[in-house]
Design a protein around this motif. Structure first.
Motif, PDB file in Angstrom:
ATOM      1  N   GLY A   1      -6.360   1.790  -0.748  1.00  0.00           N
ATOM      2  CA  GLY A   1      -5.926   2.646  -1.845  1.00  0.00           C
ATOM      3  C   GLY A   1      -6.816   3.845  -2.094  1.00  0.00           C
ATOM      4  O   GLY A   1      -6.486   4.706  -2.915  1.00  0.00           O
ATOM      5  N   ARG A   2      -7.934   3.926  -1.389  1.00  0.00           N
ATOM      6  CA  ARG A   2      -8.830   5.071  -1.543  1.00  0.00           C
ATOM      7  C   ARG A   2      -8.314   6.318  -0.843  1.00  0.00           C
ATOM      8  O   ARG A   2      -8.797   7.420  -1.099  1.00  0.00           O
ATOM      9  N   THR A   3      -7.349   6.151   0.053  1.00  0.00           N
ATOM     10  CA  THR A   3      -6.782   7.304   0.747  1.00  0.00           C
ATOM     11  C   THR A   3      -5.283   7.364   0.470  1.00  0.00           C
ATOM     12  O   THR A   3      -4.704   6.445  -0.091  1.00  0.00           O
ATOM     13  N   GLY A   4      -4.667   8.466   0.855  1.00  0.00           N
ATOM     14  CA  GLY A   4      -3.223   8.622   0.641  1.00  0.00           C
ATOM     15  C   GLY A   4      -2.841   8.826  -0.809  1.00  0.00           C
ATOM     16  O   GLY A   4      -1.724   8.509  -1.221  1.00  0.00           O
ATOM     17  N   ARG A   5      -3.749   9.381  -1.623  1.00  0.00           N
ATOM     18  CA  ARG A   5      -3.474   9.573  -3.046  1.00  0.00           C
ATOM     19  C   ARG A   5      -2.783  10.905  -3.313  1.00  0.00           C
ATOM     20  O   ARG A   5      -2.822  11.807  -2.485  1.00  0.00           O
ATOM     21  N   ASN A   6      -2.177  10.980  -4.483  1.00  0.00           N
ATOM     22  CA  ASN A   6      -1.531  12.224  -4.933  1.00  0.00           C
ATOM     23  C   ASN A   6      -0.559  12.767  -3.893  1.00  0.00           C
ATOM     24  O   ASN A   6      -0.483  13.968  -3.654  1.00  0.00           O
TER      25      ASN A   6
ATOM     26  N   GLU B   1      -1.235  12.591   2.679  1.00  0.00           N
ATOM     27  CA  GLU B   1      -1.277  11.601   3.743  1.00  0.00           C
ATOM     28  C   GLU B   1      -2.713  11.123   3.971  1.00  0.00           C
ATOM     29  O   GLU B   1      -3.667  11.875   3.817  1.00  0.00           O
ATOM     30  N   GLY B   2      -2.830   9.854   4.317  1.00  0.00           N
ATOM     31  CA  GLY B   2      -4.133   9.279   4.622  1.00  0.00           C
ATOM     32  C   GLY B   2      -3.996   8.258   5.735  1.00  0.00           C
ATOM     33  O   GLY B   2      -2.887   7.840   6.079  1.00  0.00           O
ATOM     34  N   THR B   3      -5.126   7.852   6.287  1.00  0.00           N
ATOM     35  CA  THR B   3      -5.141   6.878   7.374  1.00  0.00           C
ATOM     36  C   THR B   3      -6.153   5.782   7.070  1.00  0.00           C
ATOM     37  O   THR B   3      -7.259   6.068   6.604  1.00  0.00           O
ATOM     38  N   ALA B   4      -5.752   4.548   7.301  1.00  0.00           N
ATOM     39  CA  ALA B   4      -6.660   3.404   7.170  1.00  0.00           C
ATOM     40  C   ALA B   4      -6.697   2.680   8.508  1.00  0.00           C
ATOM     41  O   ALA B   4      -5.641   2.384   9.087  1.00  0.00           O
TER      42      ALA B   4
ATOM     43  N   ILE C   1     -13.735   9.104  -5.368  1.00  0.00           N
ATOM     44  CA  ILE C   1     -14.017  10.218  -4.466  1.00  0.00           C
ATOM     45  C   ILE C   1     -12.698  10.871  -4.073  1.00  0.00           C
ATOM     46  O   ILE C   1     -11.802  10.217  -3.546  1.00  0.00           O
ATOM     47  N   GLU C   2     -12.574  12.141  -4.367  1.00  0.00           N
ATOM     48  CA  GLU C   2     -11.347  12.854  -4.024  1.00  0.00           C
ATOM     49  C   GLU C   2     -11.387  13.294  -2.557  1.00  0.00           C
ATOM     50  O   GLU C   2     -12.441  13.587  -2.010  1.00  0.00           O
ATOM     51  N   GLY C   3     -10.224  13.341  -1.960  1.00  0.00           N
ATOM     52  CA  GLY C   3     -10.110  13.909  -0.624  1.00  0.00           C
ATOM     53  C   GLY C   3     -10.421  12.969   0.511  1.00  0.00           C
ATOM     54  O   GLY C   3     -10.672  13.410   1.639  1.00  0.00           O
ATOM     55  N   ILE C   4     -10.415  11.642   0.260  1.00  0.00           N
ATOM     56  CA  ILE C   4     -10.641  10.695   1.358  1.00  0.00           C
ATOM     57  C   ILE C   4      -9.428  10.734   2.288  1.00  0.00           C
ATOM     58  O   ILE C   4      -8.322  10.374   1.900  1.00  0.00           O
ATOM     59  N   SER C   5      -9.634  11.180   3.516  1.00  0.00           N
ATOM     60  CA  SER C   5      -8.522  11.264   4.463  1.00  0.00           C
ATOM     61  C   SER C   5      -8.483  10.068   5.408  1.00  0.00           C
ATOM     62  O   SER C   5      -7.452   9.771   6.006  1.00  0.00           O
TER      63      SER C   5
ATOM     64  N   ILE D   1       0.853  -1.182   0.000  1.00  0.00           N
ATOM     65  CA  ILE D   1       0.000   0.000   0.000  1.00  0.00           C
ATOM     66  C   ILE D   1       0.894   1.238   0.000  1.00  0.00           C
ATOM     67  O   ILE D   1       2.078   1.170   0.294  1.00  0.00           O
ATOM     68  N   SER D   2       0.313   2.362  -0.352  1.00  0.00           N
ATOM     69  CA  SER D   2       1.093   3.590  -0.497  1.00  0.00           C
ATOM     70  C   SER D   2       1.805   3.959   0.806  1.00  0.00           C
ATOM     71  O   SER D   2       1.227   3.848   1.895  1.00  0.00           O
ATOM     72  N   PRO D   3       3.063   4.403   0.701  1.00  0.00           N
ATOM     73  CA  PRO D   3       3.790   4.810   1.913  1.00  0.00           C
ATOM     74  C   PRO D   3       3.196   6.054   2.570  1.00  0.00           C
ATOM     75  O   PRO D   3       3.570   6.394   3.695  1.00  0.00           O
ATOM     76  N   THR D   4       2.267   6.724   1.872  1.00  0.00           N
ATOM     77  CA  THR D   4       1.631   7.908   2.469  1.00  0.00           C
ATOM     78  C   THR D   4       0.459   7.536   3.370  1.00  0.00           C
ATOM     79  O   THR D   4      -0.163   8.407   3.973  1.00  0.00           O
ATOM     80  N   VAL D   5       0.153   6.223   3.464  1.00  0.00           N
ATOM     81  CA  VAL D   5      -0.988   5.767   4.268  1.00  0.00           C
ATOM     82  C   VAL D   5      -0.510   5.233   5.621  1.00  0.00           C
ATOM     83  O   VAL D   5       0.370   4.382   5.673  1.00  0.00           O
ATOM     84  N   HIS D   6      -1.096   5.725   6.696  1.00  0.00           N
ATOM     85  CA  HIS D   6      -0.859   5.173   8.030  1.00  0.00           C
ATOM     86  C   HIS D   6      -1.865   4.032   8.221  1.00  0.00           C
ATOM     87  O   HIS D   6      -3.078   4.276   8.238  1.00  0.00           O
ATOM     88  N   ASN D   7      -1.361   2.830   8.354  1.00  0.00           N
ATOM     89  CA  ASN D   7      -2.217   1.639   8.388  1.00  0.00           C
ATOM     90  C   ASN D   7      -2.326   1.110   9.814  1.00  0.00           C
ATOM     91  O   ASN D   7      -1.374   0.524  10.342  1.00  0.00           O
ATOM     92  N   TYR D   8      -3.484   1.317  10.456  1.00  0.00           N
ATOM     93  CA  TYR D   8      -3.663   0.984  11.866  1.00  0.00           C
ATOM     94  C   TYR D   8      -4.595  -0.219  12.033  1.00  0.00           C
ATOM     95  O   TYR D   8      -5.477  -0.472  11.207  1.00  0.00           O
TER      96      TYR D   8
END
Length: 451
Positions: free
Chosen positions: A334-339, A342-345, A311-315, A216-223
């Motif tokens: 993959g729906r968050t942390g795009r472009n 940072e995002g959180t799952a 959907i853009e802007g899923i944080s 998964i993207s390195p910009t996603v915090h996966n909890y």
């Protein structure tokens, strides 16, 4: 050839100008790997994660191959859902407008008036057809689209096409095309069940796998959160009140789960949208318009419904439970942390649901273990410690498990010692009984041999 693939001299000047107008400056890894190969007319099997830029990786070469003087259908692009087909159609129209190319494009999918589509195709043959497998197959069978004119076929989201049972329609379409047609397949994963189709229709395809070292993207915090005995809906509500997320997508495994979560959060006073297969196309479109207009901050959805929307802007993504098919986990996150944002799952599990977690970890997905404390997410110890404690308790009689639990409560001096003594006495008694039974069994065995 320029170093930047977007300025490749094989790409038409109009397209290069259009790409620049779209704001594309640096190509993604999948675009760098795919565009030159498709420009050379290769058949490709491309595995790339959701949000990697694969749409324009095939859309740019498709536009580049269209002979605008020929009023025939030269390219077919399939998507497994109406929403995905609409998304691809919108991207294609945008690229056409920015480039100023006179390319006719048509969207063929269920939920759109079929008779009107037929009349439109008879009036003007679209040079690019984008749509769902069933509707495209229908138009080919009725000779409204002449399969023999098609030079390029792109199958997008092939794994989802397989999951939804549309591969037979794709097979029917491909079987009617010329043998020298270029066919390329794009997918987040390449299931083994897809291989027979690939071997049947793709002539010496080249495989391009865009690996993400962390899957998964390195910009996603996966909890990961152990909910214990708490209500999942209650935990979800608590998470929505932490950190003021911009927009939240909540995944549930079934339509009834979506309805339940939606009802619970709505009763809590939140304005929540829901998307699943039982909701009509018209209602789904209305919900999506409202989401884009920021009328909803929270969306609850099933996997297949959400795979068809962008959907853009899923944080924040919340997995109310891990998906039955673990491949969907990657699509969800993959729906968050795009472009590069940072995002959180956050995935909710119990101690009994750890096996899927271990399987995901085996795929290279890393989790941070968290807990909710005083309205905040905090680090917590690994699940392993808890499981070891449970394993220890399982060896005791149920009545002694109760004693162990009671021992943790503050009591008068000597109370814990008495409990420990009772446990030791019970275990000693069991050992004596076991030894006596073993002695009896040995005597019976000796007697049997003497007889």
């Amino acid at each position: 050839m320029a170093n930047n693939i977007f300025q490749n001299e094989l790409i038409r000047p109009e397209l290069r100008a259009g790409i620049k107008q779209l704001g594309f400056s640096e190509p993604t890894r999948v675009q760098t790997g795919v565009i030159p190969k498709l420009l050379d007319g290769n058949n490709l099997v491309v595995q790339a994660a959701t949000g990697s830029g694969k749409t324009h990786a095939f859309m740019i070469p498709v536009f580049n191959t269209i002979d605008t003087a020929q009023k025939t259908t030269q390219a077919i692009i399939t998507a497994p859902s109406r929403e995905l087909a609409q998304q691809l159609f919108d991207n294609a129209r945008d690229l056409r407008e920015r480039s100023g190319l006179a390319v006719s494009i048509m969207h063929l999918a269920g939920g759109i008036d079929r008779e009107r589509q037929m009349a439109k195709v008879e009036h003007q043959r679209p040079q690019i057809v984008i749509g769902t497998p069933g509707r495209i197959k229908d138009f080919i069978e009725k000779k409204l689209i002449k399969a023999e004119d098609v030079q390029t076929m792109i199958i997008d989201e092939a794994d989802m096409t397989l999951d939804l049972g549309f591969l037979n329609d794709i097979d029917e379409i491909a079987s009617r095309l010329n043998q020298d047609v270029n066919i390329s397949v794009f997918s987040a994963t390449i299931p083994a069940r897809l291989k027979p189709f690939l071997n049947k229709y793709l002539q010496k395809p080249e495989y391009i796998v865009i690996d993400n070292p962390t899957v998964i993207s390195p910009t996603v915090h996966n909890y990961l959160i152990d909910i214990g005995g708490r209500s999942r809906n209650g935990v979800i509500y608590d998470l929505l009140n932490i950190g003021q997320p911009y927009m939240v997508l909540i995944f549930a495994n079934t339509k009834s789960d979506v309805d339940e979560i939606h009802h619970y959060l709505s009763k809590k006073g939140l304005v929540v949208a829901k998307i699943h297969g039982d909701i009509s196309v018209r209602e789904r479109k209305r919900v999506m318009r409202d989401v884009q207009d920021l009328k909803y901050q929270y969306i609850v959805a099933t996997d297949l419904a959400a795979r068809g929307i962008d959907i853009e802007g899923i944080s924040l993504v919340i997995n109310a439970a891990l998906p039955k098919d673990l491949e969907f986990f990657i699509h969800r996150v993959g729906r968050t942390g795009r472009n590069n944002m940072e995002g959180t799952a956050i995935s909710l599990v119990t101690a009994d649901e750890m096996e899927p977690v271990h399987q995901l970890e085996h795929l290279g997905i890393k989790f941070e273990i968290k807990a909710i404390k005083n309205g905040e997410l905090v680090d917590r110890a690994d699940f392993g410690r808890r499981k070891k404690r449970e394993a220890t308790n399982e060896k005791l009689d149920p009545k002694l498990v109760g004693l162990v639990k009671k021992s943790k409560i503050k009591r008068k001096p000597g109370y814990k010692k008495r409990i420990k003594t009772a446990i030791a006495r019970d275990q000693q008694q069991k050992r004596k009984i076991s030894q006596r039974q073993a002695a009896r069994d040995a005597r019976r065995a000796r007697k049997g041999r003497e007889d």
